[in-house]
Design a protein around this motif. Sequence first.
Motif, PDB file in Angstrom:
ATOM      1  N   THR A  37      38.657  32.777  37.951  1.00  0.00           N
ATOM      2  CA  THR A  37      39.635  33.200  39.137  1.00  0.00           C
ATOM      3  C   THR A  37      41.072  33.064  38.586  1.00  0.00           C
ATOM      4  N   ASN A 200      41.932  38.505  44.657  1.00  0.00           N
ATOM      5  CA  ASN A 200      41.850  37.718  43.485  1.00  0.00           C
ATOM      6  C   ASN A 200      42.847  36.468  43.430  1.00  0.00           C
ATOM      7  N   GLN A 203      41.417  34.092  46.012  1.00  0.00           N
ATOM      8  CA  GLN A 203      40.213  33.444  45.461  1.00  0.00           C
ATOM      9  C   GLN A 203      40.505  32.262  44.363  1.00  0.00           C
TER      10      GLN A 203
END
Length: 304
Positions: A37, A200, A203
């Motif tokens: 991540t 993203n 996350q």
Amino acid sequence: MWLTLGFLSALLLGFYDLAKKTSLRDNDVLVVLLLNTLFCSVVFCPPVIASAMGFISPESNIFVPWNYRGGQPFILLKSMMVLASWVLGYYGIKSLPLTIVGPINATRPMMALVGALIVFGERLNLLQWLGVITAIVSFFLLSRTGKKEGVDFLHNRAVVFVVAAAVLGAANTLYDKFLMAAPENGGLGLDRMEVLSWYNIYQFLWMCMLVAIMRRGKGKGQAFRWLWSIPLISIFLIFSDFTYLSALSCNGAMVSILSMVRRSNVLVSFTFGVLLLGEKNWRGKALDLLLVALGMVFVWLGTH
């Protein structure tokens, strides 16, 4: 064009599965996922900042718009769904052969189809029902094949994790269509770079909180060792997601077809699982995989 992008996304997703399996063997799942991540968010931070500062033109393919009220809350929800699917999937793939995980994940299009039936009130035709039934049969046969390797589908926690990850992934497929579809088609019409970049980044923030909570409760956890396959996870995933969201943004793109095409990544992961990882009982699993593919064909014919 959107179908070609779908097949390219599937190829990249197959390499993503291989890199993930290689990285997780005898390694700390949470650290590998945290790094994954992190790498993904680092890639998208520069275009986000450059777009906000006006260094990237709105006409550019890498421009990242900002729409807090209209888009960000929905993208935040997507990031939570995807991360939950990742955490479950990472723990599952660590303990299971790739030749079992692949066929399970390949049933996601059928799950998405059933989800569309339940959530959106869609009605399936005969061929689509044949596809769903074939997928169910293949899942049953796969469970019998797995028992030869000591994998009990009803009592194995790793199998439960992979199935739950697949269900969340199918739900995310339906949600992606809602995010990307034009408003006149019932969607939000969000830009693919906005969705890809921000989910993203979100996350990574969620993952930092998850690691902090789990480490506080359990201590250090399993030992971590660096492998060059770890950054490849992020690279393959980013390009796979970009091509997939680009395909969804094309006029006339059908999410039911794209979800099936993308799940053809199982052919790549299955092949490498046999050739590179030396996984066993591949002949029986190949038959199960063939049934999954047949189910996809039924769904495709029914959709057309």
